[in-house]
Design a protein around this motif. Sequence first.
Motif, PDB file in Angstrom:
ATOM      1  N   ASN A 163      37.156  36.947  31.391  1.00 57.62           N
ATOM      2  CA  ASN A 163      36.551  38.112  30.750  1.00 57.62           C
ATOM      3  C   ASN A 163      35.098  37.840  30.387  1.00 57.62           C
ATOM      4  OD1 ASN A 163      38.334  40.508  30.296  1.00 57.62           O
ATOM      5  ND2 ASN A 163      39.705  38.938  29.502  1.00 57.62           N
ATOM      6  N   TYR A 164      34.835  36.629  29.933  1.00 54.28           N
ATOM      7  CA  TYR A 164      33.469  36.241  29.561  1.00 54.28           C
ATOM      8  C   TYR A 164      32.539  36.370  30.762  1.00 54.28           C
ATOM      9  CZ  TYR A 164      30.360  33.733  26.291  1.00 54.28           C
ATOM     10  OH  TYR A 164      29.364  33.395  25.408  1.00 54.28           O
ATOM     11  N   ALA A 165      32.921  35.754  31.882  1.00 54.13           N
ATOM     12  CA  ALA A 165      32.053  35.738  33.056  1.00 54.13           C
ATOM     13  C   ALA A 165      31.896  37.135  33.654  1.00 54.13           C
ATOM     14  CB  ALA A 165      32.610  34.773  34.101  1.00 54.13           C
ATOM     15  N   ILE A 166      32.999  37.869  33.760  1.00 54.65           N
ATOM     16  CA  ILE A 166      32.940  39.188  34.392  1.00 54.65           C
ATOM     17  C   ILE A 166      32.171  40.184  33.531  1.00 54.65           C
ATOM     18  CG2 ILE A 166      34.351  41.145  35.142  1.00 54.65           C
ATOM     19  CD1 ILE A 166      36.481  39.086  36.006  1.00 54.65           C
ATOM     20  N   ALA A 167      32.247  40.029  32.209  1.00 50.58           N
ATOM     21  CA  ALA A 167      31.558  40.966  31.315  1.00 50.58           C
ATOM     22  C   ALA A 167      30.064  40.696  31.227  1.00 50.58           C
ATOM     23  CB  ALA A 167      32.174  40.909  29.912  1.00 50.58           C
ATOM     24  N   THR A 168      29.646  39.459  31.426  1.00 46.15           N
ATOM     25  CA  THR A 168      28.252  39.116  31.114  1.00 46.15           C
ATOM     26  C   THR A 168      27.402  38.723  32.307  1.00 46.15           C
ATOM     27  OG1 THR A 168      28.818  36.791  30.698  1.00 46.15           O
ATOM     28  CG2 THR A 168      28.961  38.309  28.830  1.00 46.15           C
ATOM     29  N   CYS A 169      27.995  38.255  33.415  1.00 54.96           N
ATOM     30  CA  CYS A 169      27.195  37.701  34.508  1.00 54.96           C
ATOM     31  C   CYS A 169      26.747  38.703  35.564  1.00 54.96           C
ATOM     32  CB  CYS A 169      27.962  36.558  35.184  1.00 54.96           C
ATOM     33  SG  CYS A 169      28.135  35.088  34.148  1.00 54.96           S
ATOM     34  N   PRO A 170      27.616  39.594  36.077  1.00 54.44           N
ATOM     35  CA  PRO A 170      27.235  40.386  37.261  1.00 54.44           C
ATOM     36  C   PRO A 170      26.123  41.387  36.988  1.00 54.44           C
ATOM     37  CG  PRO A 170      29.627  40.376  36.939  1.00 54.44           C
ATOM     38  CD  PRO A 170      29.014  39.831  35.692  1.00 54.44           C
ATOM     39  N   ASN A 171      25.346  41.652  38.039  1.00 56.81           N
ATOM     40  CA  ASN A 171      24.392  42.752  37.960  1.00 56.81           C
ATOM     41  C   ASN A 171      25.136  44.069  38.223  1.00 56.81           C
ATOM     42  OD1 ASN A 171      24.778  42.900  40.760  1.00 56.81           O
ATOM     43  ND2 ASN A 171      22.856  41.862  41.231  1.00 56.81           N
ATOM     44  N   LEU A 172      24.419  45.175  38.183  1.00 62.44           N
ATOM     45  CA  LEU A 172      25.073  46.482  38.289  1.00 62.44           C
ATOM     46  C   LEU A 172      25.824  46.642  39.607  1.00 62.44           C
ATOM     47  CD1 LEU A 172      22.313  48.811  36.791  1.00 62.44           C
ATOM     48  CD2 LEU A 172      24.532  48.260  35.788  1.00 62.44           C
ATOM     49  N   ALA A 173      25.212  46.176  40.693  1.00 62.83           N
ATOM     50  CA  ALA A 173      25.836  46.355  42.002  1.00 62.83           C
ATOM     51  C   ALA A 173      27.114  45.549  42.153  1.00 62.83           C
ATOM     52  CB  ALA A 173      24.842  45.970  43.095  1.00 62.83           C
ATOM     53  N   THR A 174      27.242  44.449  41.422  1.00 58.00           N
ATOM     54  CA  THR A 174      28.388  43.555  41.578  1.00 58.00           C
ATOM     55  C   THR A 174      29.559  43.951  40.678  1.00 58.00           C
ATOM     56  OG1 THR A 174      26.832  41.777  42.100  1.00 58.00           O
ATOM     57  CG2 THR A 174      29.062  41.105  41.543  1.00 58.00           C
ATOM     58  N   ARG A 175      29.307  44.738  39.656  1.00 55.70           N
ATOM     59  CA  ARG A 175      30.359  45.049  38.693  1.00 55.70           C
ATOM     60  C   ARG A 175      31.511  45.839  39.308  1.00 55.70           C
ATOM     61  NH1 ARG A 175      29.531  43.738  33.531  1.00 55.70           N
ATOM     62  NH2 ARG A 175      27.524  42.756  33.124  1.00 55.70           N
ATOM     63  N   ASP A 176      31.271  46.585  40.370  1.00 55.63           N
ATOM     64  CA  ASP A 176      32.338  47.341  41.029  1.00 55.63           C
ATOM     65  C   ASP A 176      33.206  46.460  41.925  1.00 55.63           C
ATOM     66  OD1 ASP A 176      31.524  49.706  39.828  1.00 55.63           O
ATOM     67  OD2 ASP A 176      30.181  50.233  41.483  1.00 55.63           O
ATOM     68  N   ARG A 177      32.841  45.173  42.036  1.00 56.15           N
ATOM     69  CA  ARG A 177      33.581  44.273  42.935  1.00 56.15           C
ATOM     70  C   ARG A 177      34.342  43.198  42.146  1.00 56.15           C
ATOM     71  NH1 ARG A 177      29.433  42.542  47.664  1.00 56.15           N
ATOM     72  NH2 ARG A 177      31.404  41.795  48.566  1.00 56.15           N
ATOM     73  N   SER A 178      34.731  43.528  40.923  1.00 50.80           N
ATOM     74  CA  SER A 178      35.412  42.543  40.081  1.00 50.80           C
ATOM     75  C   SER A 178      36.753  42.113  40.674  1.00 50.80           C
ATOM     76  CB  SER A 178      35.611  43.091  38.671  1.00 50.80           C
ATOM     77  OG  SER A 178      36.386  44.277  38.694  1.00 50.80           O
ATOM     78  N   ASP A 179      37.468  43.009  41.360  1.00 43.92           N
ATOM     79  CA  ASP A 179      38.745  42.628  41.976  1.00 43.92           C
ATOM     80  C   ASP A 179      38.535  41.554  43.037  1.00 43.92           C
ATOM     81  OD1 ASP A 179      40.243  44.323  40.419  1.00 43.92           O
ATOM     82  OD2 ASP A 179      40.205  45.974  41.850  1.00 43.92           O
TER      83      ASP A 179
END
Length: 665
Positions: free
Chosen positions: A549-565
């Motif tokens: 949760n820490y990494a997924i919430a804080t690291c990705p840029n906008l374009a990458t957030r839709d690729r969390s799966d």
Amino acid sequence: MRAKNFCVRFCTDISDFIVQKLNFPPTQLKHLQIINGRVYVGTESPEIAQNMVQSHNRQHELVHDGKLYRIPLSMEDNTDKFTLCEKRPGKIFGPAYPTAFWSLRGLRVYKCELKQLIADHQPAVIAIQETVVSAETLPADFIGKDNKLLVESGLSYTWTHGVGLAMHEGIHFERLQIQTTLQAIAIRTQIPTAVTVVSIYLPPNSGHFGDQLEELLEQLPELALILGDFNTHRDAWGFCRADSLGRFIAEKALMRKLQLTTETIDRVLINELRSQDLLVDSLDISPATSSGDNYMSDVFRIHVQFRISSTVQTVQKISLVVKCLPSTGSRGSVIEEMILYEQEAEMFLTVIPQLSRIANNEFFAAKCYHATRVPERMLIFQEFKSLNYTMANRLTGLDFDHCALIMRKIGKFHAASMPYIEHHMDLVDKFFHFNIFNPSVEKQSELVDVIFEKGLRTLIEVAESSWDNFDPKILAKLKKLLPNYVSKLEACLTQKFDDAFNAFKVLNHGDLWCNNMLFKYSEKSGKVTDVVFVDFQISFYSSPGLDLNYAIATCPNLATRDRSDELIAIYHQALSETLKSVHYPRIPTLNDVYHEIRRMEFYALVLILSIAMMKKTDSAEASFEAFCDEEVAAKARRIQYSGKTFQTIVKPMLKQFDERKLLDV
């Protein structure tokens, strides 16, 4: 009789004892003196001194070298002082230089008091500031025939300025000629060790003085007492906030202290290079990070020039990184409460090398050569810059390639920790059994409330006043959540595990955002090829959902957030492959990983509020002091929470939290 505005040089152990053991508010501590076995503590008023005596008298003891010392408190002539009495303070607190400093605001006005001070307490040297005199107008016996006085007024000084040094007739000294535009004067003397003593005055609100101080320090020997009135602030000195000059002075003082620790560097190189005859020729120390890159520590880079032996003339070079965890100020108390130094030393010296072997020699973190508490709590590492690892831009967020490397590396790290911890549960019980809520501490630091609860409060204020098209139902739920926010965080971090749902535990990094990662890039293509982690000071044994949760919430840029799966699938593949390679009996499924993420998801809401505070703005500096100072922290939060990028990221996350009932009380 009022408390004089001077302070005898004292060991910081005494101030730590007063602030931490007696729970004395550092902002009310005006000055300390050590005179004839007594520690005089100046407070803001006689009432405060009286309250301290009544509350703590005969209640505190101190054990040193196996001996028990009682620390009684008493009033000092009904003034604003109280006294800690002890016959042998040097045995407990360490030796104190017989020096003093006094910003007296008029040497002629306080001439009699200065002479009396010298007669009563016999300090070898007194550094005085704001003398308001000219050297040419003073007779030789101005403060008595048995005393000596050096005064430097300077042509550019205003009438409120000027510095000086007062000494006993029996003190032999040599005036040190220094080239500086600062109000400073220096001598070389023996008290009892050869030392340079400098009296300095920096007028308030007159600039940074950093360059001038740097030039002055370069002219001084390594061992120097710089005493004076700097008109600046630092949390380690008892102030709620720090200014840039205060941080600069504290940093330079620590660098000079490190400069004197050549024995430690010798030991590191001798052990690493296996040469008992190794000679260190020089150490060059400089800050290794910029403001906002580190919060709980001070990090320095040391360039070492050395020879393998005295018979070898070839000079070799090596670069080290020294991470210092302070023992004073607001950071010091938090480091103690959360045992950050002990955790990180154990991780780097014991745990990480073992995890690397389990994961087929995976490169997780820098090699730690040495950990010590002298002269400061510090760890000495190999330097990553020489290995071509560098920090990514934390302000723009990371693209998919960077995030994929993080997921792959942390998957291997988590996997290696599972068989390791099963055989080392004693380490968990000692170091890694909690995150930010230490069950061994009766009263938690206010830092959690300052960072998290006040962060949510500011978010609500900003969203209500300036966010467009924000769901009013979510805003109402956030307001209702506010009183229960910290308790829900604690419940999330301390929840029990249910084997029926195939819950599993790993050793978490604990602070997995992009500032605690270094990346390596291909020289030919420029593509990112590897990632390593730094700052393992809050590692703990719990659900992998916390790191994820820490990494997924804080690291990705906008374009990458839709690729969390996709990122979670990469994590699971690395986790399962590593566990299979060591024949681990039960491999968590992808659904098991999702289950851990979902049940720890409330942590993500906490993270988006705190990480925003760690990003530097044009008008608010990112630092630990910004976390602790409510006014500065609120200003920085409002700037961050009002930003379009923050809103673009957080609004959809809050909507998801609401759909999953995470905002419900």
